[in-house]
Design an enzyme around this catalytic site. Structure first.
Site, PDB file in Angstrom:
ATOM      1  N   SER A  86       3.838   5.616   2.598  1.00 56.65           N
ATOM      2  CA  SER A  86       2.332   6.207   2.854  1.00 56.65           C
ATOM      3  C   SER A  86       1.457   5.103   2.285  1.00 56.65           C
ATOM      4  O   SER A  86       1.617   4.326   1.143  1.00 56.65           O
ATOM      5  CB  SER A  86       2.198   7.324   1.955  1.00 56.65           C
ATOM      6  OG  SER A  86       2.152   7.112   0.645  1.00 56.65           O
ATOM      7  N   ASP A  87       0.086   4.907   2.532  1.00 53.48           N
ATOM      8  CA  ASP A  87      -0.874   4.290   1.664  1.00 53.48           C
ATOM      9  C   ASP A  87      -0.995   5.034   0.330  1.00 53.48           C
ATOM     10  O   ASP A  87      -0.495   6.265   0.626  1.00 53.48           O
ATOM     11  CB  ASP A  87      -2.248   4.252   2.591  1.00 53.48           C
ATOM     12  CG  ASP A  87      -2.912   3.322   1.962  1.00 53.48           C
ATOM     13  OD1 ASP A  87      -2.826   2.596   0.902  1.00 53.48           O
ATOM     14  OD2 ASP A  87      -3.938   2.641   2.769  1.00 53.48           O
ATOM     15  N   CYS A  88      -1.627   4.313  -0.551  1.00 53.52           N
ATOM     16  CA  CYS A  88      -1.122   4.915  -1.865  1.00 53.52           C
ATOM     17  C   CYS A  88      -2.238   6.110  -2.088  1.00 53.52           C
ATOM     18  O   CYS A  88      -3.499   6.072  -1.988  1.00 53.52           O
ATOM     19  CB  CYS A  88      -1.589   3.793  -2.890  1.00 53.52           C
ATOM     20  SG  CYS A  88      -0.503   2.456  -2.844  1.00 53.52           S
ATOM     21  N   MET A 114      -4.941   0.996   1.586  1.00 56.06           N
ATOM     22  CA  MET A 114      -4.165   0.734   0.110  1.00 56.06           C
ATOM     23  C   MET A 114      -5.471   0.602  -0.929  1.00 56.06           C
ATOM     24  O   MET A 114      -6.467   0.462  -0.620  1.00 56.06           O
ATOM     25  CB  MET A 114      -3.808  -0.678   0.640  1.00 56.06           C
ATOM     26  CG  MET A 114      -3.259  -1.086  -0.695  1.00 56.06           C
ATOM     27  SD  MET A 114      -1.397  -0.660  -0.674  1.00 56.06           S
ATOM     28  CE  MET A 114      -1.144  -0.855   1.132  1.00 56.06           C
TER      29      MET A 114
END
Ligand SMILES: *[C@@H]1O[C@H](CO)[C@@H](O)[C@H](O)[C@H]1NC(C)=O
Ligand SMILES: *[C@@H]1O[C@H](CO)[C@@H](O)[C@H](O)[C@H]1NC(C)=O
Ligand SMILES: *[C@@H]1O[C@H](CO)[C@@H](O)[C@H](O)[C@H]1NC(C)=O
Ligand SMILES: *[C@@H]1O[C@H](CO)[C@@H](O)[C@H](O)[C@H]1NC(C)=O
Ligand SMILES: *[C@@H]1O[C@H](CO)[C@@H](O)[C@H](O)[C@H]1NC(C)=O
Ligand SMILES: *[C@@H]1O[C@H](CO)[C@@H](O)[C@H](O)[C@H]1NC(C)=O
Ligand SMILES: *[C@@H]1O[C@H](CO)[C@@H](O)[C@H](O)[C@H]1NC(C)=O
Ligand SMILES: *[C@@H]1O[C@H](CO)[C@@H](O)[C@H](O)[C@H]1NC(C)=O
Ligand SMILES: *[C@@H]1O[C@H](CO)[C@@H](O)[C@H](O)[C@H]1NC(C)=O
Ligand SMILES: *[C@@H]1O[C@H](CO)[C@@H](O)[C@H](O)[C@H]1NC(C)=O
Ligand SMILES: *[C@@H]1O[C@H](CO)[C@@H](O)[C@H](O)[C@H]1NC(C)=O
Ligand SMILES: *[C@@H]1O[C@H](CO)[C@@H](O)[C@H](O)[C@H]1NC(C)=O
Length: 804
Positions: free
Chosen positions: A320-322, A1
């Protein structure tokens, strides 16, 4: 993240991580709520399906089926999605969903964080004059050390109440991308602070409890249709999967390919996520930046659609992770995909929401180019809107309507944050019962070391703005006259220039408290450690102060990962050592409460504290948990590492003593086999006894057999205290390449001085005695298993027999 956050750090700011986190990374003051315009703050928005809201938009709500609360959610979300054009749909697939004013759908920011308190890392939540802060609980690694499941859940409940209150005030979202449930495979990992440690079962139990605390609406914990179960707030288990390298020797998470054996995936890396989904009924899972065995996790249909949504039956959405999709294209260069190929691939794999702009910008073209179907988008949108319906975003949530400003930073929550730190703090050494100190005997205190005046350091990362902060010197000054000397310029402690004043303070004080350790300049998101020692001249500071101190010396370590403090363990001038993790906003008070015996410490280390040379034996990039003799790898975590340690997993002392008595237990399990049960082979070491039927696949068994363990914990000392009872199982002798032992249960119990308490456990034989073989099969082995009760020396055998 937080790729953006990480980039900020990488540019070279080595100031406390928190100051970066608090510096907003995305434009602030944009309300996460469903605004039809861009009104900044103080919304009077309550819910989408409010007739007066539709009136103001010039719309008649009654024609919109999605607002008809008499219909089931799946019918309502279908109506909503079917009303949108393709162009409108793709604008709802990023963390900032733009809304569709034409049909009364407001915008919504999906990204908020609540790892250990409501946080403003993530654009969905912010603080300002109206709500200046929220309760900042200790970072997870310390709370995990309490081994107290009800505490974990209670913190989740307190955090979600504050989040709901802030949502009502237009300052917070409803969807929180917490907790982080990756296993700490390597002691160098920079994000250890965010996690519950190295044991997959303990991590999974933490996840299930914290998620239930965040999500469950009282009285609605159990539903037959889990897709309509109401949510207080929505939680998310991340980062799926095998994500545990941030940046080590030039290998970063945006390029890392985790080569993990399926055996280790099943046994270790996936287990907490499986428990989070199955036991916690979490409403979201986040895929990570890294690849697993060549495939970016967010593009892996097997990991997402097949495992999380299919086998584990997720009721919720996958995010999703960023900027994960961008990372996949730019950094992993996966299969040479174009941006359109990439969004098509992840949508088809089961990724519903993109934290980023790739879905929003490139999905319409991907459909036009024939790379993905419109129905793949529809399926994702439905997953998303069902979660918002369950949260009351559309219909309101009367149960939480009255929450407001007064429900944030309550005395009760601040006390709970203090209690979490007290319960987590681990007593590592206490020669001659030096602790607790009696304040009457120690009127002057030298409080020295780089963390003696720790403030924001105690909050760790992903923190919000705390309600208040109590540093160690603040807290100790309530007990005596404090002589504060930092001893080092900063945590890196680059020279000896400030050591002398600290020695002088120790020389002239009745007792000396040294507060040392690490911070985000050493272990952080985007920054793994290279070594396990204290930075710079901290060791010299501690030894020199200890040498000259007039009174007893107590060393307090603030860190997430283990530190090789063998020098202090063996230094007879240092009488006591405490590990305080990063103890949160009231950390100073919690430490002082333990030092003065207002709280008897009962925390246990949630990870192994390795000796410094451990990290020379294996690269951080090798995921193998089992020892690899050919490579000289010693094995990872207490389950597979059999060498010497500074302090082992589960270690922790008390001011009192406990004895265990095994009150009852079942000693054998007979499984009657029929002709459809096939025996499985297992690898045994040379010369070991090999039963005729070594093992049965647990999927072939009914798995109804239980065994109970009833333990009487006696407090034979003079002080009340809490004891953590940890139960391990050990597979039959001779099975090759399996774990040494594994946690199968734990309970924290309070026992008054001189009293005793019964602690009962009931274990499912399949779940608690299984081994995962090299081919990733989960097997119940025949033979003599051993149940071990903590480090008490109490253990007993359990025979598993298969009879035809
Ligand atoms: C919010 O309240 C203001 C003032 O009472 C009113 O003018 C405005 O229309 C309201 N907005 C919504 C979305 O209800
Ligand atoms: C565990 O946590 C709960 C909730 O905070 C608390 O009431 C209880 O006393 C704790 N148990 C022990 C044994 O410390
Ligand atoms: C749900 O129901 C099951 C079985 O009735 C029970 O064991 C469990 O504790 C319940 N879960 C919650 C969160 O109440
Ligand atoms: C997703 O999983 C479902 C059920 O497990 C299956 O029917 C479907 O084919 C899968 N889709 C993809 C793209 O793998
Ligand atoms: C996405 O689209 C927006 C608006 O057109 C644009 O400003 C932005 O640069 C685009 N981002 C990417 C990564 O393509
Ligand atoms: C404890 O105190 C006794 C007597 O004062 C002393 O002989 C002994 O060395 C001390 N032990 C430790 C570990 O400090
Ligand atoms: C302790 O730290 C705080 C916050 O950085 C600072 O304001 C204060 O002056 C410090 N106290 C001392 C005694 O240095
Ligand atoms: C020693 O460290 C202090 C604190 O970081 C710093 O102010 C000082 O300049 C350093 N001295 C030398 C000689 O490097
Ligand atoms: C260990 O790592 C820390 C932080 O990265 C660094 O400051 C220190 O110099 C290193 N120590 C050794 C002995 O390499
Ligand atoms: C033992 O393990 C090896 C792989 O390490 C495997 O090739 C072999 O088939 C195994 N034997 C049995 C009996 O499981
Ligand atoms: C661990 O090491 C000890 C001592 O070297 C040895 O006796 C024991 O068998 C080892 N245990 C395992 C499970 O390898
Ligand atoms: C533990 O089990 C025993 C016997 O099964 C029972 O008598 C006792 O009440 C139980 N204790 C607790 C705390 O549940």
């Amino acid at each position: 993240m937080d790729r953006v956050l990480n980039l900020i750090l990488c540019i070279g700011l080595s100031v406390a991580f928190v100051s970066c986190a608090n510096a907003r990374i995305v434009p602030t003051n944009s309300s996460p709520l469903g605004h039809d315009d861009a009104t900044p703050t103080g919304s009077n928005f309550t819910h989408v399906c409010d007739p007066s809201r539709f009136d103001q938009l010039g719309l008649d709500m009654s024609i919109f089926g999605y607002c008809d609360s008499s219909l089931p959610y799946n019918v309502r979300v279908k109506d909503l999605v079917d009303r949108m054009t393709l162009a409108e749909k793709v604008r709802q697939l990023g963390d900032l969903a733009y809304g569709v004013p034409r049909i009364g759908l407001p915008k919504y920011e999906w990204w908020s964080e609540a790892l250990h308190g409501v946080s403003n890392v993530g654009p969905g939540t912010f603080f300002d004059d109206l709500v200046p802060g929220a309760t900042s609980f200790p970072p997870v690694i310390l709370t995990a050390a309490s081994f107290n499941e009800s505490l974990w859940k209670k913190i989740g409940q307190a955090v979600s109440t504050e989040a709901r209150a802030m949502y009502n005030l237009g300052r917070a979202g409803l969807t929180y991308w917490s907790p982080n449930v990756n296993v700490v495979r390597d002691p160098r990992w920079g994000r250890t602070t965010e996690t519950p440690g190295e044991d997959p079962f303990v991590v999974g139990k933490y996840a299930a409890n914290y998620v239930r605390g965040l999500q469950d609406v009282e009285g609605h914990e159990n539903y037959t249709d889990l897709n309509s179960r109401p949510l207080k707030i929505s939680s998310c288990c991340k980062h799926y999967a095998a994500y545990d390298v941030d940046n080590w020797m030039g290998v970063d998470r945006f390029h890392f390919n985790a080569r993990a054996a399926e055996q280790d995936m099943v046994e270790t890396f996936l287990r907490p996520f499986e428990m989070c989904v199955k036991e916690g009924d979490v409403s979201s899972v986040m895929c990570s930046y890294n690849r697993v065995n060549g495939i970016p996790t967010c593009a892996d249909a097997r990991l997402l659609n097949q495992t999380v949504r299919g086998e584990w039956d997720l009721h919720g959405y996958i995010v999703s992770d960023c900027d994960s999709i961008e990372v996949m294209v730019d950094n992993h260069k996966f299969l040479g995909d174009t941006k359109e190929d990439a969004v098509a691939r992840t949508l088809k794999a089961g990724l519903d929401l993109d934290c980023g702009v790739y879905y929003t910008n490139f999905t319409a073209n991907a459909v036009v180019q024939g790379k993905v179907r419109e129905t793949d988008i529809d399926k994702s949108l439905k997953n998303l809107y069902v979660v918002l319906m369950r949260l009351g975003f559309f219909d309101g949530n009367p149960q939480y309507k009255s929450l407001g400003k007064d429900d944030v930073c309550t005395d009760q929550n601040i006390e709970l944050a203090t209690e979490a730190a007290r319960e987590g703090i681990v007593l590592l050494k206490n020669d001659n019962d030096t602790l607790p100190l009696n304040s009457a005997n120690f009127k002057t205190l030298a409080v020295v070391g780089p963390h003696a005046n720790a403030t924001t350091v105690m909050l760790g990362n992903y923190a919000g703005v705390p309600c208040q902060i109590t540093s160690p010197i603040d807290a100790f000054s309530k007990h005596g006259e404090v002589n504060y000397k930092m001893g080092c310029g900063e945590v890196a402690c680059r020279n000896e220039s400030l050591i002398f004043p600290a020695m002088e303070a120790a020389k002239h004080s009745d007792a000396t408290i040294i507060v040392a350790g690490l911070d985000s300049s050493v272990e952080a998101e985007g920054l793994d450690r290279d070594n396990l020692t204290l930075p710079g001249y901290q060791t010299q500071l501690i030894n020199q102060v200890a040498k000259v101190a007039k009174g007893p010396v107590i060393l307090v370590i603030m860190s997430a990962g283990g530190v090789d403090i063998s020098f202090a363990k063996s230094n007879t001038n240092i009488k006591a050592i405490l590990w305080a993790g990063y103890p949160g906003e009231e950390g100073g008070r919690a430490i002082a409460d333990v030092v003065y015996g207002h709280h008897n410490p009962g925390g246990r280390l949630p990870l192994t504290w390795h000796e410094a040379n451990y990290v020379d034996m294996l690269p951080m990039t090798s995921l193998r948990l089992r020892p690899v003799d050919e490579l000289g790898y010693p094995g990872r975590t207490y389950k597979f590492f059999n060498g010497s340690t500074v302090y082992p997993f589960g270690y922790g002392l008390s001011y009192t003593q406990f004895n265990y008595k095994l009150a009852s237990s079942k000693r054998s399990i007979h499984v009657k086999l029929n002709k459809y049960h096939h025996c499985r082979e297992l690898n045994y070491t040379c010369g070991a006894y090999r039963p005729p039927c070594p093992a049965i696949h647990i999927e072939d068994l009914e798995c109804k057999d239980h065994f109970d363990v009833e333990i009487e914990v006696q407090n034979v000392g003079k002080r009340d205290g809490s004891e953590v009872v940890i139960i391990y199982s050990k597979p039959p002798e001779g099975i090759a390449a399996t774990y040494i032992k594994q946690v199968i249960g734990f309970k924290r119990v309070f026992v008054a001085a001189g009293a005793s308490e019964k602690v009962n456990f009931s274990f499912n034989a399949c779940q608690s005695l299984k081994v995962v073989d090299y081919a990733a099969n989960s097997l119940l082995p025949a033979g003599g298993h051993t149940i071990i009760v903590g480090d008490s020396g109490v253990s007993f055998p359990i025979q598993v027999k298969f009879d035809h």
